[in-house]
Design a protein around this motif. Sequence first.
Motif, short mmCIF file in Angstrom:
data_model
loop_
_atom_site.label_atom_id
_atom_site.label_comp_id
_atom_site.label_asym_id
_atom_site.label_seq_id
_atom_site.Cartn_x
_atom_site.Cartn_y
_atom_site.Cartn_z
N VAL A 1 7.37 -4.21 6.26
CA VAL A 1 6.85 -2.99 5.65
C VAL A 1 5.39 -3.22 5.24
N VAL A 2 4.47 -2.38 5.75
CA VAL A 2 3.07 -2.56 5.41
C VAL A 2 2.50 -1.37 4.62
N GLU A 3 3.21 -0.26 4.64
CA GLU A 3 2.68 0.92 3.95
C GLU A 3 3.81 1.89 3.69
N LEU A 4 3.68 2.63 2.57
CA LEU A 4 4.66 3.66 2.26
C LEU A 4 3.95 5.00 2.24
N ARG A 5 4.56 6.00 2.85
CA ARG A 5 4.01 7.36 2.80
C ARG A 5 4.81 8.12 1.74
N CYS A 6 4.11 8.60 0.73
CA CYS A 6 4.77 9.24 -0.41
C CYS A 6 4.15 10.59 -0.71
N THR A 7 4.79 11.34 -1.60
CA THR A 7 4.18 12.55 -2.17
C THR A 7 4.27 12.45 -3.68
N TYR A 8 3.39 13.15 -4.38
CA TYR A 8 3.46 13.17 -5.84
C TYR A 8 3.69 14.59 -6.29
N LYS B 1 0.82 -1.21 0.00
CA LYS B 1 0.00 0.00 0.00
C LYS B 1 0.86 1.26 0.00
N VAL B 2 0.43 2.23 -0.79
CA VAL B 2 1.11 3.52 -0.87
C VAL B 2 0.07 4.61 -0.57
N VAL B 3 0.41 5.54 0.33
CA VAL B 3 -0.49 6.68 0.57
C VAL B 3 0.21 7.93 0.05
N ILE B 4 -0.45 8.66 -0.85
CA ILE B 4 0.09 9.90 -1.41
C ILE B 4 -0.39 11.04 -0.51
N GLU B 5 0.49 11.46 0.38
CA GLU B 5 0.06 12.37 1.45
C GLU B 5 -0.43 13.72 0.95
N ASN B 6 0.12 14.20 -0.16
CA ASN B 6 -0.31 15.52 -0.65
C ASN B 6 -1.44 15.41 -1.68
N TYR B 7 -2.05 14.24 -1.81
CA TYR B 7 -3.19 14.11 -2.73
C TYR B 7 -4.47 14.19 -1.89
N TYR C 1 1.65 6.19 -16.72
CA TYR C 1 0.47 6.98 -17.12
C TYR C 1 0.04 8.02 -16.09
N ALA C 2 0.79 8.14 -14.95
CA ALA C 2 0.29 8.99 -13.87
C ALA C 2 1.28 10.10 -13.50
N TYR C 3 1.99 9.95 -12.43
CA TYR C 3 2.82 11.02 -11.88
C TYR C 3 4.16 10.47 -11.40
N PHE C 4 5.07 11.40 -11.12
CA PHE C 4 6.28 11.05 -10.37
C PHE C 4 5.91 11.01 -8.89
N ILE C 5 6.43 10.04 -8.17
CA ILE C 5 6.22 10.03 -6.72
C ILE C 5 7.57 9.83 -6.01
N LYS C 6 7.59 10.19 -4.76
CA LYS C 6 8.78 10.06 -3.91
C LYS C 6 8.34 9.47 -2.58
N CYS C 7 9.15 8.61 -2.01
CA CYS C 7 8.80 7.98 -0.73
C CYS C 7 9.50 8.70 0.42
N HIS C 8 8.72 9.00 1.48
CA HIS C 8 9.29 9.72 2.63
C HIS C 8 9.34 8.90 3.90
#
Length: 560
Positions: free
Chosen positions: A435-442, A354-360, A418-425
């Motif tokens: 590891v169960v989840e990644l917090r990222c931004t796009y 699972k990935v959560v895009i924090e700024n979305y 087909y979407a965006y660049f993301i980065k993991c924080h």
Amino acid sequence: MTTETVTAEAGRDFIRDIVAADLDQGRRKQIVTRFPPEPNGYLHIGHAKSIALNFGIAQEFAGRCHLRFDDTNPTKEEQEYIDSIQADVHWLGYDWGSNLFYASDYFERLYEWAEVLIRNGDAYVDDQSQEQIRLTRGTLTEAGKNSPFRERSIAENLDLFRRMRAGEFPNGARVLRAKIDMASGNINLRDPVLYRILHATHPRTGDKWSIYPSYDYAHGQSDAIEGITHSICTLEFEDHRPLYDWLLDKLPVPSKPHQYEFARLNLTYTVLSKRVLTELVRGGHVAGWDDPRMPTIAGLKRRGVPPAAIREFIKRIGVAKSNSVVDVGMLEFCIREELNRTALRRMAVLRPLKVVIENYPEGQLEELEAVNHPDNPAAGMRRIAFGRELFIERDDFMENPPKKFFRLSPGNEVRLRYAYFIKCHNVVKNPAGEVVELRCTYDPATKGGNAPDGRKVKATMHWLSAAQSRPAEIRLYNQLFTKPSPDAANFAGDLNPQSLEILSDARIEPAIVEAGPRGPVQFERQGYFVPDPDSTPERPVFNRTIGLRDTFAKEVAVKG
Ligand code: ATP
Ligand code: MG
């Protein structure tokens, strides 16, 4: 059709050359071939070679090809096999039209001809046991011994043979043998058995017969009855040809077929023996004849192999006169070629992380465009949903990556296709440290997958929206055997314990289950997959037909 146009159209081989010459030189007016399976199991890819050869020649030379069930052994034959064989030949793309026959349809005529042999002094009833017959057959260097019953009178032979038919004797009590030559250099000519007593119910003739013809006796005469011109079989029958010809010579048959032999197909990591395939099924080593790991036509079909890939494979391996083993990579190569051309592209996450895009924004979803086939614009586009919560492939993330790992890791930027660049924080772990989840931004400026400032990323990854994707079960298959040439006599030891891996919490694009025709699709970066009949509306199941990696082509490139 003239043979010239045929030459141009079809791959040529020694059998096609013979057929062409027979037509050109007027020895044959029309070509008639046949595919003669014994209905004692399902067809496999080796049979496909024989099917493609027999039906292919009939097509190319404007002849016809019969489907004839060689149903002379009722103890091993079943209706299920008769049905599956017909379905599989059709699925491969061949058609016998109205030319469907059974050797059992000829039992009466074969019986009458056996009496002809007896009356002409060419056959006799032998009271020896099977064991005695085997022991007196001799060896390659030593002549056999005449049976003490060999000189019976014609009248006694006729009487006994009729009583064999009437069911007066138990199984194994007597046989009918051709009277040829116990000293022949060819063991097949040492008074071969033509009929044996067998009190068994036949799928088609029921309890009518208590004697059944041998393969050698039934086969050639069936060919002659049907007007077969070219009776094409595998090399192990080469030594039977003198017997095939002897019988046609001695009997009042309506036509004279000719037998030709070619090399059977052998494949690495594969067993093509009906006996072994039957044991795999009966012993529960596979889920059935159509288990996707089986080399059966039904198994290949369930696995998602297109019939065109099988036909192309058969064409590429050709037809030769000496036995060899074909690399299974060659078959895989043909499957990939066909699927790469025809399969629509989709995304699936086999082992989700699972990935959560924090700024979305929470609760927001947007639709992005994705191409259905990179080489075929006519296949069009589809929409895929992007949102705050996503899944990526577990293997595409490493917390402490080695130098050459360019996919997602803390601080590293990647492209979601087909979407965006993301980065993991941040990396979220469970109490076990997994590891169960990644917090990222796009980066909203990178919509569609490109940065306006021209900055580059080294990896493009597939992904799915958590909310819009659907759960699925995915079955990954590996070779059924661990050795390139599995030991057919003792196959259990060579079985691959890792031939099936089930992924039960995979995610797939909704478009995969919503789309109409349910053919194979490419899961981007993963391989080709096809829905399995075990699927339910709630829980689709997919078989991996084949991965994307083309190891065979690499090997050839290295060797070449
Ligand atoms: P068995 O005779 O041991 O039961 P089989 O595979 O020969 O097994 P058949 O039903 O007699 O089974 O086969 C039908 C036809 O398919 C035959 O003409 C046979 O020669 C051909 N065939 C079988 N196996 C292969 C193979 N591996 N490659 C090419 N042709 C094959
Ligand atoms: Mg056979």
